[in-house]
Design a protein around this motif. Structure first.
Motif, PDB file in Angstrom:
ATOM      1  N   SER A 111       0.847  -1.196   0.000  1.00 32.79           N
ATOM      2  CA  SER A 111       0.000   0.000   0.000  1.00 32.79           C
ATOM      3  C   SER A 111       0.886   1.251   0.000  1.00 32.79           C
ATOM      4  N   ASN A 150       0.953   3.546   2.274  1.00 31.93           N
ATOM      5  CA  ASN A 150       1.531   3.692   3.611  1.00 31.93           C
ATOM      6  C   ASN A 150       2.697   2.731   3.838  1.00 31.93           C
ATOM      7  N   GLN A 151       2.586   1.524   3.328  1.00 33.63           N
ATOM      8  CA  GLN A 151       3.678   0.558   3.465  1.00 33.63           C
ATOM      9  C   GLN A 151       4.911   1.021   2.682  1.00 33.63           C
ATOM     10  N   ASN A 197       5.652   4.128   2.064  1.00 36.42           N
ATOM     11  CA  ASN A 197       6.193   5.237   2.843  1.00 36.42           C
ATOM     12  C   ASN A 197       7.017   4.736   4.031  1.00 36.42           C
ATOM     13  N   THR A 198       6.582   3.643   4.637  1.00 40.91           N
ATOM     14  CA  THR A 198       7.347   3.041   5.727  1.00 40.91           C
ATOM     15  C   THR A 198       8.715   2.601   5.226  1.00 40.91           C
TER      16      THR A 198
END
Length: 117
Positions: free
Chosen positions: A58, A60-61, A63-64
């Motif tokens: 995703s 967000n993943q 971005n992590t």
């Protein structure tokens, strides 16, 4: 994600064991790559590879992953602070490429373990 794993500690230990590769590096000339330039280039290539190989991640993943890479670059800047702006040698380029691949492998393992299982 990866910076708090035992694998990351081992990779950093591997770097410190090979720190002698970076000692006595020549000063940088205007037309030469620095140690930092090559680190950024190699890690960028590996992160692009990670993201393209793991399309199911995703936003967000992803971005992590990017935040983790930023933390790794910061660690490398600290460890190699005395030589980071020196001209990179061919031997150092080879080591940095290998080091970046180790980082990629660590990400691959953690992504599979955390996100895809």
């Amino acid at each position: 994600m990866v910076t708090d794993t035992e694998g990351y500690i081992h990779i950093i230990e591997y770097l410190t064991e090979h720190f002698s590769l970076f000692e006595n590096s020549p000063s940088v000339r205007a037309d030469s790559d620095t140690v930092m330039n090559v680190i950024e280039q190699e890690l960028s290539e590996q992160i692009i590879s990670i993201c393209s190989q793991n399309e199911a991640l995703s936003f967000n993943q992803r971005n992590t992953v990017i935040r983790e890479v930023d933390a790794i670059v910061y660690d490398l800047e600290e460890i190699l602070s005395g030589v980071i702006n020196n001209k990179v040698t061919d031997e150092q380029k080879i080591f940095i490429k290998e080091f970046a691949l180790l980082i990629k492998n660590l990400f691959d393992s953690e992504i599979h373990r955390q996100f895809l299982t």
